[in-house]
Design an enzyme around this catalytic site. Sequence first.
Site, PDB file in Angstrom:
ATOM      1  N   LYS A  42       0.811  -0.653   0.282  1.00  0.00           N
ATOM      2  CA  LYS A  42       0.277   0.329  -0.012  1.00  0.00           C
ATOM      3  C   LYS A  42       0.597   1.585  -0.280  1.00  0.00           C
ATOM      4  O   LYS A  42       0.101   1.598  -0.675  1.00  0.00           O
ATOM      5  CB  LYS A  42      -1.099  -0.121   1.106  1.00  0.00           C
ATOM      6  CG  LYS A  42      -1.838  -1.234   1.303  1.00  0.00           C
ATOM      7  CD  LYS A  42      -2.857  -1.582   2.249  1.00  0.00           C
ATOM      8  CE  LYS A  42      -1.885  -0.978   3.462  1.00  0.00           C
ATOM      9  NZ  LYS A  42      -1.880  -2.812   4.283  1.00  0.00           N
ATOM     10  N   ARG A  56     -10.514   0.070   8.666  1.00  0.00           N
ATOM     11  CA  ARG A  56      -9.708  -1.378   8.956  1.00  0.00           C
ATOM     12  C   ARG A  56     -10.371  -2.548   9.988  1.00  0.00           C
ATOM     13  O   ARG A  56     -10.601  -3.598  10.452  1.00  0.00           O
ATOM     14  CB  ARG A  56      -8.706  -1.013  10.116  1.00  0.00           C
ATOM     15  CG  ARG A  56      -7.247  -1.869   9.538  1.00  0.00           C
ATOM     16  CD  ARG A  56      -6.103  -1.988  10.125  1.00  0.00           C
ATOM     17  NE  ARG A  56      -4.527  -1.923  10.365  1.00  0.00           N
ATOM     18  CZ  ARG A  56      -3.552  -1.503   9.250  1.00  0.00           C
ATOM     19  NH1 ARG A  56      -4.347  -0.167   9.329  1.00  0.00           N
ATOM     20  NH2 ARG A  56      -2.677  -1.589   9.103  1.00  0.00           N
ATOM     21  N   ARG A 114      11.209  -5.683   5.273  1.00  0.00           N
ATOM     22  CA  ARG A 114      11.318  -4.361   5.401  1.00  0.00           C
ATOM     23  C   ARG A 114      11.705  -4.191   6.937  1.00  0.00           C
ATOM     24  O   ARG A 114      12.364  -3.142   7.118  1.00  0.00           O
ATOM     25  CB  ARG A 114       9.637  -3.965   4.943  1.00  0.00           C
ATOM     26  CG  ARG A 114       9.135  -2.613   5.115  1.00  0.00           C
ATOM     27  CD  ARG A 114       8.209  -2.036   5.083  1.00  0.00           C
ATOM     28  NE  ARG A 114       7.306  -2.858   6.200  1.00  0.00           N
ATOM     29  CZ  ARG A 114       5.836  -2.562   6.162  1.00  0.00           C
ATOM     30  NH1 ARG A 114       5.309  -2.284   5.346  1.00  0.00           N
ATOM     31  NH2 ARG A 114       4.998  -3.376   7.324  1.00  0.00           N
ATOM     32  N   ARG A 165      10.832  -0.958  11.776  1.00  0.00           N
ATOM     33  CA  ARG A 165      10.206  -0.940  12.145  1.00  0.00           C
ATOM     34  C   ARG A 165       9.568  -1.620  13.382  1.00  0.00           C
ATOM     35  O   ARG A 165      10.221  -2.858  12.826  1.00  0.00           O
ATOM     36  CB  ARG A 165       8.794  -0.551  11.487  1.00  0.00           C
ATOM     37  CG  ARG A 165       7.686   0.437  10.659  1.00  0.00           C
ATOM     38  CD  ARG A 165       6.768   0.100   9.968  1.00  0.00           C
ATOM     39  NE  ARG A 165       5.805  -0.045  10.501  1.00  0.00           N
ATOM     40  CZ  ARG A 165       4.991  -0.218   9.991  1.00  0.00           C
ATOM     41  NH1 ARG A 165       4.450  -0.146   8.819  1.00  0.00           N
ATOM     42  NH2 ARG A 165       3.706  -1.356  10.326  1.00  0.00           N
ATOM     43  N   ARG A 210      -0.621  -9.381  13.912  1.00  0.00           N
ATOM     44  CA  ARG A 210      -0.724  -7.934  12.678  1.00  0.00           C
ATOM     45  C   ARG A 210      -1.936  -9.226  11.261  1.00  0.00           C
ATOM     46  O   ARG A 210      -2.612  -8.809  10.796  1.00  0.00           O
ATOM     47  CB  ARG A 210       0.180  -7.679  12.606  1.00  0.00           C
ATOM     48  CG  ARG A 210       0.807  -6.848  12.973  1.00  0.00           C
ATOM     49  CD  ARG A 210       2.042  -6.085  12.927  1.00  0.00           C
ATOM     50  NE  ARG A 210       2.143  -5.934  11.633  1.00  0.00           N
ATOM     51  CZ  ARG A 210       2.875  -5.295  10.601  1.00  0.00           C
ATOM     52  NH1 ARG A 210       3.885  -5.765  11.451  1.00  0.00           N
ATOM     53  NH2 ARG A 210       2.845  -4.394   9.298  1.00  0.00           N
TER      54      ARG A 210
HETATM   55  P1  ATP Z   1       0.999  -2.060   5.647  1.00  0.00           P
HETATM   56  O1  ATP Z   1       2.784  -2.549   5.735  1.00  0.00           O
HETATM   57  O2  ATP Z   1       0.635  -1.613   4.375  1.00  0.00           O
HETATM   58  O3  ATP Z   1       2.218  -0.013   5.894  1.00  0.00           O
HETATM   59  P2  ATP Z   1       0.262  -2.175   8.660  1.00  0.00           P
HETATM   60  O4  ATP Z   1      -0.790  -3.014   8.454  1.00  0.00           O
HETATM   61  O5  ATP Z   1       1.892  -3.389   7.700  1.00  0.00           O
HETATM   62  O6  ATP Z   1       0.540  -1.835   6.645  1.00  0.00           O
HETATM   63  P3  ATP Z   1       0.476   0.202   8.999  1.00  0.00           P
HETATM   64  O7  ATP Z   1      -1.471   0.624   8.002  1.00  0.00           O
HETATM   65  O8  ATP Z   1       1.147   1.364   9.003  1.00  0.00           O
HETATM   66  O9  ATP Z   1       1.068  -0.881   9.141  1.00  0.00           O
HETATM   67  O10 ATP Z   1      -0.205   0.175  10.470  1.00  0.00           O
HETATM   68  C1  ATP Z   1       0.819  -0.434  11.823  1.00  0.00           C
HETATM   69  C2  ATP Z   1      -0.578  -0.298  13.221  1.00  0.00           C
HETATM   70  O11 ATP Z   1      -0.722   0.479  13.230  1.00  0.00           O
HETATM   71  C3  ATP Z   1      -1.421  -1.374  13.205  1.00  0.00           C
HETATM   72  O12 ATP Z   1      -0.574  -2.785  12.573  1.00  0.00           O
HETATM   73  C4  ATP Z   1      -2.385  -0.559  14.078  1.00  0.00           C
HETATM   74  O13 ATP Z   1      -1.523  -1.459  15.390  1.00  0.00           O
HETATM   75  C5  ATP Z   1      -2.407   0.822  13.584  1.00  0.00           C
HETATM   76  N1  ATP Z   1      -3.554   0.847  12.608  1.00  0.00           N
HETATM   77  C6  ATP Z   1      -2.962   1.919  11.504  1.00  0.00           C
HETATM   78  N2  ATP Z   1      -4.350   2.221  11.389  1.00  0.00           N
HETATM   79  C7  ATP Z   1      -5.165   1.316  11.788  1.00  0.00           C
HETATM   80  C8  ATP Z   1      -6.809   1.477  12.514  1.00  0.00           C
HETATM   81  N3  ATP Z   1      -7.203   2.272  10.938  1.00  0.00           N
HETATM   82  N4  ATP Z   1      -7.316   1.453  13.141  1.00  0.00           N
HETATM   83  C9  ATP Z   1      -6.885   0.775  14.089  1.00  0.00           C
HETATM   84  N5  ATP Z   1      -5.580   0.676  14.276  1.00  0.00           N
HETATM   85  C10 ATP Z   1      -5.183   0.880  13.460  1.00  0.00           C
HETATM   86 MG    MG Z   2       1.453   1.081   5.249  1.00  0.00          MG
END
Ligand code: ATP
Ligand code: MG
Length: 190
Positions: free
Chosen positions: A14, A89, A128, A134, A146
């Site tokens: 994304k 989400r 990553r 991270r 996750r």
């Molecule tokens: P990507 O790999 O596409 O960046 P990701 O799931 O690894 O997706 P982020 O979207 O950056 O990572 O989100 C990181 C963390 O932030 C999530 O695991 C969650 O704890 C929190 N978070 C982000 N967006 C939301 C949301 N809409 N609702 C609840 N928690 C969220």
């Molecule tokens: Mg992201």
Amino acid sequence: MKYYILFGPPGAGKGTQASAMAERYKLRHISTGDLLRKEMAAGTPLGKKAKSLIEAGSLVPDEVVEGMIENAFDTIKDVDGFLLDGFPRTTAQAEALDKICASKGGEVTACVSLMIPDEMIRERIKHRASIEGRADDANDETITNRIRTYHEQTEPLIAFYKKAGKYEEIDGTKTIDEVRAQIFSVMDKH
Ligand code: ATP
Ligand code: MG
């Protein structure tokens, strides 16, 4: 105003695709994950609260991210629309988003979904972790949680947006260029 959702499991690509999408369609890219990481880096009360949840691989409370989205819609004016990355989400967040869009006289334009299998999620996040550092990418247990959180709480949104006739799925296993071309051809229709 256009309201595009960029959907998909963690590591689906994304963040990688968002900037090209935002540029081509004059959208503001809003990543709730990026916003939360900024709060954490700045050590705000919200960031402190979010940190333990994020590092456990759980979601932060719906109200927190809903407030971030509402705030963005209220303050950002000079764009043709928004590209929501990592939001919604949960079903509750999707319902809240419908209400927020309606209050602005709009509606969700489309949910563009990047799909990859669970094994690829792990591979990409591991890769990553060595680049971005991270904390939630570094630990196997966090990654497992996750992935579980995605299947339990986020995956039901596929049916939600299918029912609304707004779901567009793209094969996220292809190369970055191929995925981008697929995304553009879908977005050109909406
Ligand atoms: P990507 O790999 O596409 O960046 P990701 O799931 O690894 O997706 P982020 O979207 O950056 O990572 O989100 C990181 C963390 O932030 C999530 O695991 C969650 O704890 C929190 N978070 C982000 N967006 C939301 C949301 N809409 N609702 C609840 N928690 C969220
Ligand atoms: Mg992201």
